[in-house]
Design a protein around this motif. Structure first.
Motif, PDB file in Angstrom:
ATOM      1  N   TRP A 163       0.853  -1.202   0.000  1.00 51.54           N
ATOM      2  CA  TRP A 163       0.000   0.000   0.000  1.00 51.54           C
ATOM      3  C   TRP A 163       0.882   1.244   0.000  1.00 51.54           C
ATOM      4  O   TRP A 163       0.611   2.223  -0.683  1.00 51.54           O
ATOM      5  N   ARG A 164       1.916   1.173   0.815  1.00 52.71           N
ATOM      6  CA  ARG A 164       2.846   2.308   0.874  1.00 52.71           C
ATOM      7  C   ARG A 164       3.424   2.567  -0.514  1.00 52.71           C
ATOM      8  O   ARG A 164       3.441   3.699  -1.011  1.00 52.71           O
ATOM      9  N   GLU A 165       3.863   1.505  -1.152  1.00 54.53           N
ATOM     10  CA  GLU A 165       4.475   1.630  -2.480  1.00 54.53           C
ATOM     11  C   GLU A 165       3.454   2.134  -3.515  1.00 54.53           C
ATOM     12  O   GLU A 165       3.772   2.951  -4.371  1.00 54.53           O
ATOM     13  N   PHE A 166       2.235   1.632  -3.377  1.00 52.77           N
ATOM     14  CA  PHE A 166       1.159   2.049  -4.293  1.00 52.77           C
ATOM     15  C   PHE A 166       0.938   3.565  -4.198  1.00 52.77           C
ATOM     16  O   PHE A 166       0.912   4.273  -5.199  1.00 52.77           O
ATOM     17  N   PHE A 167       0.812   4.062  -2.952  1.00 49.39           N
ATOM     18  CA  PHE A 167       0.554   5.502  -2.812  1.00 49.39           C
ATOM     19  C   PHE A 167       1.773   6.338  -3.220  1.00 49.39           C
ATOM     20  O   PHE A 167       1.622   7.441  -3.741  1.00 49.39           O
ATOM     21  N   TYR A 168       2.973   5.818  -2.996  1.00 51.71           N
ATOM     22  CA  TYR A 168       4.155   6.535  -3.493  1.00 51.71           C
ATOM     23  C   TYR A 168       4.102   6.633  -5.021  1.00 51.71           C
ATOM     24  O   TYR A 168       4.448   7.662  -5.601  1.00 51.71           O
ATOM     25  N   GLY A 198       0.859  10.924  18.939  1.00 49.11           N
ATOM     26  CA  GLY A 198       1.415  11.025  17.588  1.00 49.11           C
ATOM     27  C   GLY A 198       1.171   9.819  16.711  1.00 49.11           C
ATOM     28  O   GLY A 198       1.671   9.752  15.581  1.00 49.11           O
ATOM     29  N   TRP A 199       0.439   8.850  17.189  1.00 44.13           N
ATOM     30  CA  TRP A 199       0.112   7.694  16.349  1.00 44.13           C
ATOM     31  C   TRP A 199      -1.289   7.228  16.674  1.00 44.13           C
ATOM     32  O   TRP A 199      -1.675   7.201  17.861  1.00 44.13           O
ATOM     33  N   ILE A 200      -2.070   6.897  15.647  1.00 38.49           N
ATOM     34  CA  ILE A 200      -3.372   6.248  15.837  1.00 38.49           C
ATOM     35  C   ILE A 200      -3.465   5.127  14.816  1.00 38.49           C
ATOM     36  O   ILE A 200      -2.811   5.165  13.761  1.00 38.49           O
TER      37      ILE A 200
HETATM   38  P1  FAD Z   1       1.161  -1.695   9.955  1.00 41.67           P
HETATM   39  O1  FAD Z   1      -0.214  -2.203   9.741  1.00 41.67           O
HETATM   40  O2  FAD Z   1       2.012  -2.411  10.931  1.00 41.67           O
HETATM   41  O3  FAD Z   1       1.825  -1.680   8.520  1.00 41.67           O
HETATM   42  C1  FAD Z   1       3.229  -1.770   8.269  1.00 41.67           C
HETATM   43  C2  FAD Z   1       3.682  -0.597   7.427  1.00 41.67           C
HETATM   44  O4  FAD Z   1       3.005  -0.553   6.173  1.00 41.67           O
HETATM   45  C3  FAD Z   1       3.410   0.743   8.073  1.00 41.67           C
HETATM   46  O5  FAD Z   1       4.409   1.058   8.997  1.00 41.67           O
HETATM   47  C4  FAD Z   1       3.382   1.679   6.879  1.00 41.67           C
HETATM   48  O6  FAD Z   1       4.697   2.043   6.498  1.00 41.67           O
HETATM   49  C5  FAD Z   1       2.774   0.809   5.787  1.00 41.67           C
HETATM   50  N1  FAD Z   1       1.321   1.024   5.684  1.00 41.67           N
HETATM   51  C6  FAD Z   1       0.359   0.425   6.403  1.00 41.67           C
HETATM   52  N2  FAD Z   1      -0.863   0.844   6.002  1.00 41.67           N
HETATM   53  C7  FAD Z   1      -0.665   1.726   5.014  1.00 41.67           C
HETATM   54  C8  FAD Z   1      -1.532   2.500   4.194  1.00 41.67           C
HETATM   55  N3  FAD Z   1      -2.857   2.445   4.280  1.00 41.67           N
HETATM   56  N4  FAD Z   1      -0.980   3.326   3.302  1.00 41.67           N
HETATM   57  C9  FAD Z   1       0.355   3.396   3.156  1.00 41.67           C
HETATM   58  N5  FAD Z   1       1.229   2.682   3.895  1.00 41.67           N
HETATM   59  C10 FAD Z   1       0.728   1.858   4.809  1.00 41.67           C
HETATM   60  N6  FAD Z   1       0.685   6.307   6.976  1.00 41.67           N
HETATM   61  C11 FAD Z   1       1.866   6.928   7.075  1.00 41.67           C
HETATM   62  O7  FAD Z   1       2.908   6.263   7.226  1.00 41.67           O
HETATM   63  N7  FAD Z   1       1.937   8.293   7.012  1.00 41.67           N
HETATM   64  C12 FAD Z   1       0.824   9.073   6.877  1.00 41.67           C
HETATM   65  O8  FAD Z   1       0.933  10.289   6.810  1.00 41.67           O
HETATM   66  C13 FAD Z   1      -0.427   8.429   6.824  1.00 41.67           C
HETATM   67  N8  FAD Z   1      -1.572   9.152   6.722  1.00 41.67           N
HETATM   68  C14 FAD Z   1      -2.779   8.508   6.699  1.00 41.67           C
HETATM   69  C15 FAD Z   1      -3.939   9.270   6.601  1.00 41.67           C
HETATM   70  C16 FAD Z   1      -5.188   8.650   6.600  1.00 41.67           C
HETATM   71  C17 FAD Z   1      -6.437   9.468   6.492  1.00 41.67           C
HETATM   72  C18 FAD Z   1      -5.259   7.252   6.694  1.00 41.67           C
HETATM   73  C19 FAD Z   1      -6.589   6.551   6.682  1.00 41.67           C
HETATM   74  C20 FAD Z   1      -4.111   6.493   6.736  1.00 41.67           C
HETATM   75  C21 FAD Z   1      -2.863   7.094   6.739  1.00 41.67           C
HETATM   76  N9  FAD Z   1      -1.664   6.345   6.800  1.00 41.67           N
HETATM   77  C22 FAD Z   1      -0.457   6.996   6.857  1.00 41.67           C
HETATM   78  C23 FAD Z   1      -1.673   4.895   6.581  1.00 41.67           C
HETATM   79  C24 FAD Z   1      -1.734   3.990   7.797  1.00 41.67           C
HETATM   80  O9  FAD Z   1      -2.788   4.357   8.622  1.00 41.67           O
HETATM   81  C25 FAD Z   1      -0.436   3.939   8.592  1.00 41.67           C
HETATM   82  O10 FAD Z   1       0.662   3.683   7.753  1.00 41.67           O
HETATM   83  C26 FAD Z   1      -0.489   2.822   9.637  1.00 41.67           C
HETATM   84  O11 FAD Z   1      -1.595   2.952  10.455  1.00 41.67           O
HETATM   85  C27 FAD Z   1       0.785   2.849  10.452  1.00 41.67           C
HETATM   86  O12 FAD Z   1       0.713   1.962  11.529  1.00 41.67           O
HETATM   87  P2  FAD Z   1       1.606   0.655  11.578  1.00 41.67           P
HETATM   88  O13 FAD Z   1       3.025   0.984  11.347  1.00 41.67           O
HETATM   89  O14 FAD Z   1       1.255  -0.052  12.827  1.00 41.67           O
HETATM   90  O15 FAD Z   1       1.050  -0.147  10.312  1.00 41.67           O
END
Ligand code: FAD
Length: 518
Positions: free
Chosen positions: A291-296, A350-352
């Protein structure tokens, strides 16, 4: 030839999987590891205090790792286009290396820096290591078009093959014959600033739950990877938005600052998966990195990605400008405890969780308040430790059903959604202590509690905690109609079907619905 190299750290605040740093050390006599405090960031982006702290911790960690290699980090304040030419001269630099950054500001900054380097006879070596792949290659492989769906994206990367393996951190062996000319009073000139030095008001600092730095990132990665059963079974929609201990990895701040590389994360997961039954993308941990790569990729391929206007992939919606409602959302005063608890956690820690982001983003935009996703993006940019230009913009477009996700008629309930995973409202009680004496029956809807119960709970709705800002049952239905109208206004060429990119991936909303029916 023996080089004097600057390795310019921007993101990529790590020694492991840092091919540009390795390139800097090749045939090198003097290495200058550099970090610039670019004033552009302080004036053009919103960086909250918790993220500043994370960055400072990450820089300190980097400096301590460099010390072990008899080197040091040089921190200098100023615009790169002014500072770098001076350093080229002062340090007699012949080579500049850095990690490729695909954000628009970084791209234009780096182009200018490359021009200046050329004028100073400095060789520039940029290397890709922030993403799993070369993003431009993904677009090229898709006939020069940006893949607009995860499924399309997956098929393109499948054809490319797995990501490259991470490169090891430099060793003492790599540093043989290389030195960093730092003086005894290094700290006086190149010290990592403190929050106070930066003039920040530290009174709003939250608890330091996720300290920055490469060592901490790798330690956390190790810890998660030891939970092999959990890793193999990981399905994002099954994780909980309101767990008191995070139900996902919280590695995002570390990946965002590059304290840990995405490729390291990816290959460690591959090692855990090997020979075992495991979940698959889009819901697996590999799927999350995709997902990260897709949005990049979409952020690189779609102009004006962080805006509605001028973004051809984004539905144009007549969002309302309503500063009072926006402030209530931002400051956790909507009167919906689930929403306010999430916004409180965001500000304090800082994280949700991802699904908590879903809930508050849907609420702000198409669900309830009808405020532009760009406003929500700004608040997240300030408060998230992991705030990332591409991911923030991409996910906000998704949640507001402005792009990628089009099922605008599926709206998260600010009442029912949280109840699924936290019936008693423990999460709400943690972040909104004013409600902690409310019985579970009313914790998601305190305004429905009889006066006597409110009195017993020591919290009168309308006085000690706000009344709901909108009537969800009414507004969300009106908003669905407004979204319908916005979709109907799209010109035929904007419609997804004529682009031939139909969404096929199961959405998180689909998965949640299935789960709740089980
Ligand atoms: P995990 O579920 O443990 O996932 C592992 C890694 O995958 C993450 O650390 C992250 O790098 C990547 N990842 C996971 N979900 C997503 C996703 N939906 N999109 C892109 N990469 C993802 N993520 C950010 O890193 N930065 C942001 O500014 C950000 N803004 C967001 C805004 C909104 C409105 C929403 C709905 C999501 C956003 N996210 C963002 C995506 C996602 O919510 C977070 O990456 C994720 O919750 C991070 O928690 P984790 O490391 O426990 O994720």
């Amino acid at each position: 030839m023996s080089h004097n190299s600057i390795h310019w750290f921007r993101k990529g605040l790590r020694l492991h999987d840092n091919p540009a740093l390795i390139a800097a050390l090749k045939d090198c006599r003097h290495i200058y590891p550099l970090f610039l405090l670019d004033p552009w960031y302080t004036s053009n982006t919103h960086i909250g205090i918790n993220r500043w702290r994370f960055l400072i911790e990450a820089l300190k960690d980097l400096d301590s790792s460099l010390k072990k290699l008899n080197s040091r980090l040089f921190v200098v304040s100023g615009p790169p286009t002014e500072v770098l030419p001076k350093l080229f001269e002062k340090w007699k630099i012949t080579r500049l290396t850095f990690e490729v950054d695909t954000e628009p500001y970084s791209q234009s900054r780096d182009q200018e820096v490359m021009k200046l380097a050329k004028e100073h006879g400095v060789e520039v070596i940029p290397k890709i290591s922030h993403t799993l792949y070369n993003i431009n290659r993904i677009i090229d492989e898709n006939n020069g078009k940006t893949p607009l769906t995860y499924v399309r994206f997956q098929s393109v990367v499948k054809a490319i093959g797995p990501p490259k393996k991470p490169v090891p951190a430099p060793t003492e062996e790599d540093m043989k014959g290389v030195s960093t000319p730092f003086s005894e009073d290094h700290e006086d000139e190149f010290e990592i600033p403190s929050l106070e030095d930066l003039g920040l008001d530290t009174s709003s600092l939250g608890p330091d739950l996720f300290p920055g730095g490469e060592q901490e990132a790798l330690r956390r990665l190790d810890e998660h990877m030891q939970r092999t059963g959990w890793v193999c079974k990981f399905e994002k929609p099954q994780t909980s938005p309101n767990a008191l201990i995070p139900s996902t990895t919280v590695l995002s701040p570390y990946v965002r600052f590059g304290c840990m590389s995405a490729r390291t994360f990816w290959w460690r997961l591959t090692d855990v998966y090997r020979g075992k039954k495991h979940s698959e993308p889009p819901v697996s941990l590999h799927g999350q990195l995709m997902w990260r790569e897709f949005f990049y990729t979409t952020a690189v391929g779609i102009p004006n990605f962080n805006k509605m206007e001028g973004n051809t992939n984004c539905v144009q919606v007549d969002w309302e400008n309503n500063p009072e409602r926006l402030a209530a959302w931002r400051e956790a005063r909507t009167g919906f405890p689930f929403i306010d608890a999430i916004m409180t956690q965001l500000r304090q820690e800082g994280w949700i969780h991802h699904l908590a982001r879903h809930a508050v983003a849907c609420f702000l935009t198409r669900g309830d308040l009808w405020i532009s996703w760009e406003e929500g993006q700004k608040v997240f940019e300030e408060l998230l430790l992991d705030a990332d230009w591409s991911l923030n913009a991409g996910n906000w477009q998704w949640l507001s059903a402005s792009a990628f996700f089009r099922q605008y008629f599926r709206v998260y309930s600010p009442i029912a959604f949280g109840k699924k995973t936290d019936k008693h409202g423990d999460y709400i009680k943690k972040y909104l202590p004013v409600l902690k004496k409310f019985p579970a029956e009313y914790i998601y809807e305190p305004w429905k509690a009889p006066r006597s119960i409110q009195e017993r709970a020591g919290c009168i709705v309308g006085k000690d905690y706000p009344r709901p800002i909108v009537e969800h049952e009414v507004v969300h239905k009106q908003n669905i109609q407004r979204m319908k109208a916005a979709y109907a206004k799209r010109s035929p060429e904007d419609k997804p079907t004529t682009k031939g990119v139909k969404r096929k991936a199961t959405s998180i909303v689909d998965m949640l619905e299935k789960k709740s029916k089980r």
